[in-house]
Design an enzyme around this catalytic site. Structure first.
Site, short mmCIF file in Angstrom:
data_model
loop_
_atom_site.label_atom_id
_atom_site.label_comp_id
_atom_site.label_asym_id
_atom_site.label_seq_id
_atom_site.Cartn_x
_atom_site.Cartn_y
_atom_site.Cartn_z
CG HIS A 20 -1.80 1.18 1.33
ND1 HIS A 20 -3.08 1.21 0.83
CD2 HIS A 20 -1.59 2.41 1.88
CE1 HIS A 20 -3.62 2.39 1.06
NE2 HIS A 20 -2.73 3.14 1.70
CD GLU A 21 1.90 3.71 3.69
OE1 GLU A 21 2.31 4.76 3.16
OE2 GLU A 21 0.83 3.63 4.31
CG HIS A 24 0.36 6.20 -0.74
ND1 HIS A 24 -0.74 6.71 -1.40
CD2 HIS A 24 -0.13 5.56 0.36
CE1 HIS A 24 -1.84 6.39 -0.73
NE2 HIS A 24 -1.49 5.69 0.33
#
Length: 357
Positions: A20-21, A24
């Protein structure tokens, strides 16, 4: 073997958050935004190295991580900060984490379905004598169940779930000979079961329709399964808000790890270690999609909350030629973070209490 499943569960949970990170991070880099630190894990550092403008860190707690972008919480004056980017770049960067989780879930399902021989969907194999909405404009044996109360039944088992949580009536859409037929207000009533007994239900005897697993069908049903995960998250949230589900049905990290462990142990008893790992990765795909959807909810401190403020800013600029002051956004996000952490702490204690009972 239980300790192995616990380790695998923790690893899966950590990897999904790291993915997920990373979504980003890589999107911010591609959009020219300055990233100050990218960390896998939380807590004290185990390893750290600076390359270019970004500090890369590995931390001791394997559940968590973060991507610290310049100007993420306030305007620092840097032209490469997140706050100085246009609407579409911000939207893309904020959505990228959930998109990566969704794609991870889809990839896991594709791998799991690579060796599939057939797929199974819900079909009507019989009707109780109490069902009166039958015939060409109603329900018939052999109909493929397409929707229940507007919810798409992608795979076998979906219809039973949606019928179970239906009110006193259900709208049932079926496919017959390529034609869609919607039968509205099918009543919940006392029906005769297959075995001759009675039960409260809608009188549908639901069986399976087999679909051969060609290469094209493997791609199609991998997509269906992933979208079905999304639908089930939406359905569960609606049930939670409406009272159809209870707080006891929620789980935090401790509960998720315990569930993955139980899934592995139960599958191993019937199919060995390979079946256990297959079940665990199926659950991992479900968890990945859950994280994708939950992070897009318009709640403070979540990506969805920040996207919500981004949209509010655009509306405010259009109507009043000014943005919502960042200090207000920061205050709402700070309060939201405290509430979210308190809620997660409550869920964690709840998970632990269920384990020790």
């Amino acid at each position: 073997m239980k300790s192995l499943y616990i380790l695998v569960a923790i690893l899966i949970f950590g990897v999904l958050i790291a993915v997920h990170e990373f979504g980003h991070f890589i999107t911010a880099k591609l959009c020219g935004v300055k990233v100050n630190e990218f960390s896998i894990g939380m807590g004290p550092e185990l390893w750290s190295r600076k390359k270019g403008e970004t500090q890369y860190s590995l931390r001791i707690i394997p559940v968590g991580g973060y991507c610290a972008m310049e100007g993420e919480d306030e305007d620092t004056g840097d032209e490469r900060s997140l706050s100085h980017q246009n609407f579409w770049k911000k939207l893309l960067i904020l959505s990228a984490g959930s998109l990566m989780n969704f794609l991870t879930g889809l990839l896991i399902v594709l791998c799991l379905y690579a060796g599939a021989v057939a797929f199974y969907t819900d079909s009507i194999v019989g009707l109780a004598p109490e069902v009166i909405q039958t015939g060409e404009a109603g329900l018939l044996v052999g109909d493929e169940i397409y929707k229940i109360n507007g919810y798409r039944t992608y795979l076998f088992g979906d219809a039973s779930v949606f019928l179970q949580y239906s009110d006193d009536t259900a709208d049932i859409e079926v496919v017959r000979g390529g034609q869609h037929i919607l039968v509205k207000n099918v009543p919940r009533q006392t029906c005769t079961s297959n075995e001759g007994g009675s039960y409260q239900g809608f009188g549908l005897y639901v069986g399976v329709k087999e679909v051969p697993a060609t290469f094209a069908k493997k791609l199609q049903y991998s997509w269906y399964q992933t979208i079905d995960f999304v639908q089930m998250v939406r359905f569960s949230l609606i049930q939670l808000v409406s009272g159809g589900a209870k707080m006891d049905d929620l789980s935090g990290p401790v509960g998720i790890v315990n569930t993955i462990t139980e899934v592995g142990e139960q599958a191993e008893k019937t199919g060995g270690i390979s079946a256990a790992m297959e079940s665990i990765f199926y659950f991992a795909a479900l968890l990945a999609v859950n994280l994708a959807v939950m992070n897009l909810l318009p709640l403070p401190a979540l990506d969805g909350g920040r996207i919500f403020f981004l949209l509010i800013d655009e509306i405010s600029l259009f109507l009043f030629k000014r943005k919502v002051p960042e200090r207000y956004q920061a205050a709402v996000n700070a309060v939201g973070f405290v509430v979210l952490m308190g809620f997660m702490l409550f869920i964690t204690f709840h998970d632990v209490s269920k384990l020790v009972q």
